[in-house]
Design a protein around this motif. Structure first.
Motif, mmCIF file in Angstrom:
data_model
loop_
_atom_site.group_PDB
_atom_site.id
_atom_site.type_symbol
_atom_site.label_atom_id
_atom_site.label_comp_id
_atom_site.label_asym_id
_atom_site.label_seq_id
_atom_site.Cartn_x
_atom_site.Cartn_y
_atom_site.Cartn_z
ATOM 1 N N GLY A 142 0.810 -1.201 0.000
ATOM 2 C CA GLY A 142 0.000 0.000 0.000
ATOM 3 C C GLY A 142 0.843 1.250 0.000
ATOM 4 N N ARG A 143 0.262 2.304 -0.564
ATOM 5 C CA ARG A 143 0.987 3.577 -0.645
ATOM 6 C C ARG A 143 1.098 4.229 0.731
ATOM 7 N N ASP A 144 0.016 4.130 1.515
ATOM 8 C CA ASP A 144 0.016 4.681 2.867
ATOM 9 C C ASP A 144 -0.461 3.619 3.841
ATOM 10 N N LEU A 145 0.075 3.660 5.062
ATOM 11 C CA LEU A 145 -0.309 2.725 6.106
ATOM 12 C C LEU A 145 -0.809 3.505 7.320
ATOM 13 N N ILE A 146 -1.884 3.012 7.931
ATOM 14 C CA ILE A 146 -2.374 3.580 9.182
ATOM 15 C C ILE A 146 -2.376 2.468 10.216
ATOM 16 N N HIS A 184 2.222 10.189 18.018
ATOM 17 C CA HIS A 184 1.535 11.204 17.241
ATOM 18 C C HIS A 184 0.856 10.566 16.030
ATOM 19 N N THR A 185 0.004 11.334 15.389
ATOM 20 C CA THR A 185 -0.648 10.857 14.169
ATOM 21 C C THR A 185 0.394 10.558 13.100
ATOM 22 N N ARG A 186 1.395 11.409 12.987
ATOM 23 C CA ARG A 186 2.465 11.215 12.002
ATOM 24 C C ARG A 186 3.684 10.601 12.690
ATOM 25 N N THR A 187 4.333 9.701 11.986
ATOM 26 C CA THR A 187 5.502 9.018 12.516
ATOM 27 C C THR A 187 6.761 9.522 11.829
ATOM 28 N N GLU A 188 7.858 8.829 12.091
ATOM 29 C CA GLU A 188 9.124 9.195 11.450
ATOM 30 C C GLU A 188 9.146 8.889 9.957
ATOM 31 N N TRP A 189 8.131 8.168 9.469
ATOM 32 C CA TRP A 189 7.982 7.910 8.040
ATOM 33 C C TRP A 189 6.771 8.685 7.534
ATOM 34 N N ASP A 190 6.891 9.317 6.362
ATOM 35 C CA ASP A 190 5.814 10.197 5.895
ATOM 36 C C ASP A 190 4.611 9.455 5.337
ATOM 37 N N ASN A 191 4.671 8.121 5.294
ATOM 38 C CA ASN A 191 3.513 7.368 4.805
ATOM 39 C C ASN A 191 3.018 6.345 5.831
ATOM 40 N N LEU A 192 3.474 6.468 7.081
ATOM 41 C CA LEU A 192 2.966 5.634 8.168
ATOM 42 C C LEU A 192 2.334 6.546 9.218
ATOM 43 N N PHE A 193 1.042 6.350 9.445
ATOM 44 C CA PHE A 193 0.284 7.186 10.372
ATOM 45 C C PHE A 193 -0.271 6.310 11.498
ATOM 46 N N VAL A 247 -10.814 7.879 20.501
ATOM 47 C CA VAL A 247 -10.136 7.058 19.483
ATOM 48 C C VAL A 247 -10.770 7.279 18.120
ATOM 49 N N THR A 248 -12.073 7.573 18.094
ATOM 50 C CA THR A 248 -12.717 7.914 16.829
ATOM 51 C C THR A 248 -12.110 9.191 16.256
ATOM 52 N N THR A 249 -11.865 10.168 17.120
ATOM 53 C CA THR A 249 -11.231 11.408 16.666
ATOM 54 C C THR A 249 -9.836 11.147 16.110
ATOM 55 N N THR A 250 -9.091 10.226 16.723
ATOM 56 C CA THR A 250 -7.758 9.914 16.188
ATOM 57 C C THR A 250 -7.860 9.261 14.815
ATOM 58 N N GLY A 251 -8.924 8.481 14.588
ATOM 59 C CA GLY A 251 -9.136 7.903 13.257
ATOM 60 C C GLY A 251 -9.440 8.969 12.230
ATOM 61 N N ILE A 252 -10.235 9.988 12.633
ATOM 62 C CA ILE A 252 -10.509 11.122 11.741
ATOM 63 C C ILE A 252 -9.207 11.835 11.383
ATOM 64 N N ALA A 253 -8.373 12.080 12.414
ATOM 65 C CA ALA A 253 -7.116 12.798 12.191
ATOM 66 C C ALA A 253 -6.200 12.032 11.249
ATOM 67 N N ALA A 254 -6.108 10.709 11.433
ATOM 68 C CA ALA A 254 -5.243 9.905 10.569
ATOM 69 C C ALA A 254 -5.745 9.913 9.131
#
Length: 624
Positions: free
Chosen positions: A279-283, A454-463, A478-485
């Motif tokens: 995948g291009r992006d991972l959450i 945090h929502t963003r990690t040390e990799w720009d495509n892993l959230f 946790v729902t809000t964190t899903g929205i943010a990601a």
């Protein structure tokens, strides 16, 4: 297989992120270890009775306050039905029954009778917090995490309500106790508030950040508490429905064993099945410990970061008692959620929160009984011991919890028709929550807010999203964190993020109490509603013998997954499961209908009472 976005973990945060991305047109895969999505928000059944796994009181569906669930379902244009409890909960504290209702003035007056020397201070305390909450949380609704909040939004709030916002930010690195000390002197009232933070923040007054406590103290009243009509199966089920209706893929009963890297960049995941998907992006929506301790291999692992993750202090492990009892043992004035404070001076195993959702939702059991979920802390070491010893300890722990409930409901033990216990070991097995810590890392000073994942990690495509991230535990958080990601991925791709729009159509329907089968999704077309009701009789067995009747080359038709989807109205997802099976085994179902007689004969309902789930009728309905 390659996807636009891979979601690691199908709890509420992961499903929220996946559904929003799928709604935006991205090709999404959600990978979940369990056969049921939702994590702690879901159900299991025993003898026709529905038990909530864990999350049984949900904030965030109200018209005002911290209403992340309502925001998500409105964004998804996905209808959902809920019931609103009369009270958030009530607390049994030192002989008093303290009722947490919607009217803050009434609550403050009630609390003043319990702590008479603090009456004036209680009114002042709640008046100040209510104003701050209204100015910061309600006046300018934002559905994102602090680490993803844009400076423009902060500036808007600051200009409109400078004093409230300055006070709010001033609480960021202070303890809840320091906030209370500005108002109160009576040691007993501190014990009362300590019970609130210990139960809902999983941290003491000394540990809990004042900024979180201040919001919680008010939101306990403004937002209200809700229950998904028909059981908590419907909340994750409706999110899954959006994913599957929008080209998304649910990969269940499959665990991610590692994140795949190329040139120090995440590109996909390895699965317990031996497959790899890209995948291009991972959450990632699991715990911080599993991310840095299991999923990232040594060549790509920052050891300092791994040591930081390992040092995160977990919340206390929990035990959960599930019971079905005679209706008569539960007094008429009982609330769906009650907190029993055994020891006012400190947290111990006598402190239990009880959920009796069948008081407001009669679809969970028959009219002669109630379902009870009781959860509390456990300070034993459940991770060690031989099988026989473990089972013996479970029996003792179950008896202990029944004894605690006996104090609230005399005759409870004799009224039990069925009971079972989940230990921290059970919780970890089914939800991947390390050590049975149901709330992940403790949201305490020193590892709170911006000192968490945090929502963003040390990799720009892993959230990241979930309870290990900035906002901590609770279904709306946790729902809000899903929205943010999801929004972080959308912004990265130049797509429109999900933001508050007051003109959005409301998709949350609040049913009158009690919920009955006749009220549940009554506006759904009759033929679909009939299928939902037939499928709802399925027990979603962990080991579904019904499917053995459809075994081809070692693979079974996922009858359990089909029935679970149809129960919540996800006919598209159910049909996908059926079509995938037929395609894999080159079955032309239109010309050669499946004979499901053997499946129905193996159904646990058939062996129990001679009335199997109407599997054949449900499948025929999907095809029709």
């Amino acid at each position: 297989m390659e996807f636009d976005a891979i979601i690691i973990g199908g709890g509420l945060s992961g499903l929220t992120a996946g559904s929003l991305l799928a709604k935006s047109g991205l090709k999404v895969a959600v990978i979940e270890k369990s056969y049921n999505p939702g994590g702690s928000c879901g159900v299991f059944k025993r003898h026709g009775v529905t038990f909530d796994i864990g999350a049984a009181m949900l904030f965030g569906f109200g018209e005002a306050g911290f209403n992340a669930h309502r925001f998500v379902f409105n964004c998804l244009e996905q209808p959902i039905e809920v019931v609103k409890h009369d009270l958030l909960y009530c607390m049994h504290f030192k002989g008093h029954v303290i009722r947490f209702g919607a009217d803050i003035d009434d609550f403050a007056a009630q609390l003043g009778t319990v702590f008479p020397s603090e009456q004036a201070n209680i009114r002042r305390f709640y008046r100040d917090l209510e104003k701050m909450y209204g100015d910061v949380m309600v006046a300018n609704p934002t559905y994102t995490t602090p680490d993803e909040t844009e400076a423009r939004g902060v500036l808007t709030s600051l200009i409109k309500h400078p004093l409230s916002y300055a006070r709010f930010l001033g609480y960021l690195n202070k303890s809840a106790r320091s906030l209370l000390e500005n108002y109160f002197r009576d040691p007993e009232i501190f014990k009362f508030f300590d019970k609130i933070t210990s139960t809902y923040c999983y941290a003491t007054l000394e540990e809990a950040p004042a900024v979180l406590a201040a919001v919680m103290f008010v939101d306990n009243h403004v937002g209200g508490s809700y229950y998904p009509a028909g059981s908590t199966l419907f909340l994750p089920g409706k999110l899954e429905q959006v994913i599957e209706e929008n080209r998304g893929t649910m990969v269940l009963e499959t665990e991610v064993t590692g994140i795949l890297f190329e040139h120090n960049r995440p590109v996909g995941v390895a699965l317990s099945s031996g497959e790899k998907i890209f995948g291009r992006d991972l959450i990632y929506s699991g715990t911080v410990w599993n991310l840095y301790g299991k999923l990232i291999d040594r060549p790509n692992l920052n050891l300092a970061r791994a040591r930081w993750a390992a040092r995160q202090v977990p919340t206390y492990p929990s035990v959960v008692l599930y019971a079905r009892v005679d209706k008569a043992v539960i007094p008429p004035d009982t609330q769906p959620v009650e907190m029993l404070v055994g020891n006012p001076d400190h947290l111990d195993e006598s402190e239990v929160t009880i959920y009796i959702s069948s008081l407001d939702d009669q679809t969970l059991c028959d009219e002669t009984s109630h379902v009870v979920l009781a959860i509390g802390p456990s300070f034993e070491n459940w991770q060690q011991g031989e099988a026989a010893d473990y089972l013996a300890r479970k029996e003792l722990e179950q008896a202990r919890l029944i004894g605690v409930l006996e104090n609230r409901f005399p005759g409870f033990g004799q009224a039990i028709r069925y009971a079972e216990l989940a230990t921290p070991r059970t919780i970890e097995r089914y939800t991947n929550k390390n050590g049975g810590a149901v709330a992940g890392p403790k949201q305490m000073l020193g590892q709170h807010m911006f000192k968490r994942l945090h929502t963003r990690t040390e990799w720009d495509n892993l959230f990241c999203c979930g309870e290990s991230t900035v906002m901590g535990t609770g279904t709306p958080t946790v729902t809000t964190t899903g929205i943010a990601a999801a929004n972080a991925v959308l912004k990265k791709r130049g797509l429109r993020p999900y933001v508050y729009q007051p003109e959005r159509k409301n998709m949350v329907r609040i049913l009158t109490k009690p919920v009955t089968a006749s009220k549940l999704y009554a506006d759904v077309p009759a033929e679909i509603r009939s299928l939902m009701q037939k499928a709802a009789r399925c027990e979603y067995c962990e080991h579904p013998y019904c499917s053995i009747g459809m075994q081809v080359q070692g693979r079974n038709l996922d009858i359990r997954g089909i029935m679970r989807r149809v129960t919540v109205g996800n006919l598209v997802g159910a049909r996908k499961r059926l079509d995938a099976y037929c395609e894999e085994h080159q079955i032309k179902i239109e010309t050669a209908p499946l004979d499901l007689t053997a499946c129905e004969s193996r159904c646990i309902q058939n062996t129990r009472n001679g009335q199997p789930v109407e599997i054949q009728a449900v499948i025929a309905g999907l095809l029709g």
